[in-house]
Each structure stands twice: as C-alpha cells, then as structure tokens.
Write a protein that holds these residues in place. Structure first.
Motif, mmCIF file in Angstrom:
data_model
loop_
_atom_site.group_PDB
_atom_site.id
_atom_site.type_symbol
_atom_site.label_atom_id
_atom_site.label_comp_id
_atom_site.label_asym_id
_atom_site.label_seq_id
_atom_site.Cartn_x
_atom_site.Cartn_y
_atom_site.Cartn_z
ATOM 1 N N LEU A 77 0.817 -1.214 0.000
ATOM 2 C CA LEU A 77 0.000 0.000 0.000
ATOM 3 C C LEU A 77 0.848 1.262 0.000
ATOM 4 C CD1 LEU A 77 -2.791 1.351 0.137
ATOM 5 C CD2 LEU A 77 -2.586 1.281 2.629
ATOM 6 N N VAL A 78 1.815 1.345 0.905
ATOM 7 C CA VAL A 78 2.636 2.559 0.993
ATOM 8 C C VAL A 78 4.118 2.209 0.908
ATOM 9 C CG1 VAL A 78 0.964 3.972 2.241
ATOM 10 C CG2 VAL A 78 2.452 2.472 3.529
ATOM 11 N N THR A 79 4.825 2.896 0.028
ATOM 12 C CA THR A 79 6.255 2.656 -0.124
ATOM 13 C C THR A 79 7.060 3.396 0.932
ATOM 14 O OG1 THR A 79 6.429 4.481 -1.707
ATOM 15 C CG2 THR A 79 6.047 2.265 -2.600
ATOM 16 N N ASN A 93 1.965 3.306 -2.916
ATOM 17 C CA ASN A 93 2.515 2.456 -3.963
ATOM 18 C C ASN A 93 1.805 2.783 -5.281
ATOM 19 O OD1 ASN A 93 3.150 0.279 -5.717
ATOM 20 N ND2 ASN A 93 3.386 -1.124 -4.001
ATOM 21 N N PRO A 94 2.539 3.161 -6.320
ATOM 22 C CA PRO A 94 1.878 3.534 -7.587
ATOM 23 C C PRO A 94 1.088 2.400 -8.227
ATOM 24 C CG PRO A 94 4.267 3.373 -7.863
ATOM 25 C CD PRO A 94 3.999 3.308 -6.389
ATOM 26 N N ASP A 95 1.331 1.163 -7.817
ATOM 27 C CA ASP A 95 0.576 0.028 -8.359
ATOM 28 C C ASP A 95 -0.741 -0.198 -7.625
ATOM 29 O OD1 ASP A 95 2.576 -0.580 -10.228
ATOM 30 O OD2 ASP A 95 3.645 -1.848 -8.800
ATOM 31 N N ALA A 96 -0.923 0.460 -6.488
ATOM 32 C CA ALA A 96 -2.103 0.203 -5.648
ATOM 33 C C ALA A 96 -3.375 0.705 -6.318
ATOM 34 C CB ALA A 96 -1.922 0.868 -4.286
ATOM 35 N N ALA A 97 -4.355 -0.197 -6.438
ATOM 36 C CA ALA A 97 -5.632 0.155 -7.055
ATOM 37 C C ALA A 97 -6.736 -0.706 -6.462
ATOM 38 C CB ALA A 97 -5.569 -0.031 -8.572
#
Length: 242
Positions: A32-34, A51-55
């Motif tokens: 969720l969070v880098t 995280n840019p992949d989180a959706a």
C-alpha cells in the motif's frame, strides 16, 4: 468491530498502512505505501507515499482521497458529514481525533500529508483499514457497505465472491492484486454462532481453522485432538493511557 468474520474479511480486502504480525509489532505494508515517515515532531507531521501500483478492484487507483475520507469518517468531528448530510458515527475515533488535517501532498495524488493537532505516538495504527472514498461517498459510511459483494471493492489479495448472511462469506483471489499472491484460490469464512460450536466443529473436522477466546480447559481439549495445532497469543487490545 469485534466480529471475527468481519475482521477476517476486512483484513483480506481492505488495505492497511501498517499491519501487525504475530509479534504484535506494526510493520509498514509495502503493497500500500512505499514510505511512511514522521517528517516533523513539533507539530507532528507524517508523510505517506502510496505504492503507484495500488488500485481498488474496480480499477480506481488508491489515492490521497482515500486517506482523507477515512480520516473524515473516523475523526468524530461534526464538521464532516456522511451521505444525506448525516453525521458519521464511527465505532472508535481513537487516533483520528488527534489529527488536524489530512491532505494530498505536493507530489500529487500518490502522496499524503497528515498533520496532528495533538501528538500521537501510535500513529502507525491509523488508516487500518483504509476505506474506498469513491464508494463510501456514494453508498454512505453508516448506511452503505451493506453488501460485501457489490459495495466492498478490494485493494487486498482477495475479493468477496459470495455472501450468505448468517452462513458464510467466500473470498476469492483478487485478479487485480499487484502484491504477493496467496497460495489459496478461495477461502470460506463460516459464521459460527459461538466459541463452543467453533471448538466442536474444529474437533469434528468441519473447520480448518478458527479464532477462539482462550480458556485453559478449551485449549487443553483442542490440543488433545489428533491433527489439530493450537497457538495461543496475546491480545492486540490495549489501554491507551496517554
């Protein structure tokens, strides 16, 4: 909040900024969070990088808007309103009531800045779970999320496949999940009326696992059952005396 079925389903579908493992120590959830950094102590300010992949499972990206909505719903502040102009009625405002503001950071929708009015040493417990703002603002925090199949979008390793009220919830792998996958394709979470029935169901092989309140007699009985492994641990509940 004390319903073990609800807790299990929420942990599988709703993400948290930090997760607590068997050692009861909070660990940043990299899916969720880098980053989650306390950048100032006076006033206390915490910076999150999503995280840019989180959706969410409907394709909506996880953004600062979800952090803002979660704080508004759980803060207990009367200036924030649910759908229909009603007040939010969270089960607990602990931690969120110390926050002065939650906003998108300068780096864009993938960054979040949380400023505290009162210092919170337990800030890692916040945003656990994180709520989907785009769904909550439509269906309502208090009156929505009544159907976990249609309302409960996922940003975790599972989605809710089916729900039979009072019977069970079936979780299936989230096809949109970007993190480490589960070894299980589906998980059935049975709604057991009480701990006694849960213990008997374990002994009879009707359940593979169960979370039960500890009693010396109950633990002794389960440990004596062939094929069962029993773990006991401390409670995650504590008193905040600050």
């Amino acid at each position: 909040a004390g319903d073990p079925v609800l807790q299990t389903v929420a942990a599988a579908v709703l993400p948290s900024a930090f997760v607590v493992g068997p050692g009861l120590h909070p660990t940043r959830n990299a899916a969720l969070v880098t980053a989650a950094t306390e950048v100032s102590s006076s006033p206390q300010v915490v910076d999150y990088r999503i995280n840019p992949d989180a959706a969410w499972s409907d394709g909506t990206p996880v953004t600062a808007a979800d952090f803002v909505y979660t704080w508004e719903a759980d803060s207990g502040q009367r200036r924030f309103r649910d759908t229909g102009g009603h007040l939010f009625t969270p089960a607990s405002t602990a931690g969120y009531d110390r926050v002065a503001s939650v906003a998108q950071g300068a780096a864009g929708p993938g960054s979040v800045v949380v400023r505290f009015a009162t210092p919170d040493p337990d800030w890692r417990a916040l945003f656990s779970p994180l709520l989907p703002a785009h769904v909550g603002r439509r269906v309502g925090f208090d009156t929505g999320f009544t159907n976990p199949v249609t309302d409960l979008v996922s940003a975790g390793p599972f989605v809710v496949q089916s729900w039979r009220p009072g019977v069970d919830v079936v979780l299936a792998r989230n096809p949109a999940w970007w993190g480490q996958g589960s070894a299980l394709s589906t998980v059935t979470v049975d709604e057991v009326p009480n701990a006694g029935i849960g213990g008997v169901s374990l002994q009879q092989g009707q359940l593979d696992a169960a979370q039960l309140p500890f009693t010396p007699g109950g633990a002794k009985t389960l440990r004596a059952t062939p094929g069962l492994s029993v773990w006991t641990g401390g409670s995650g509940v504590y008193d905040d005396l600050v």
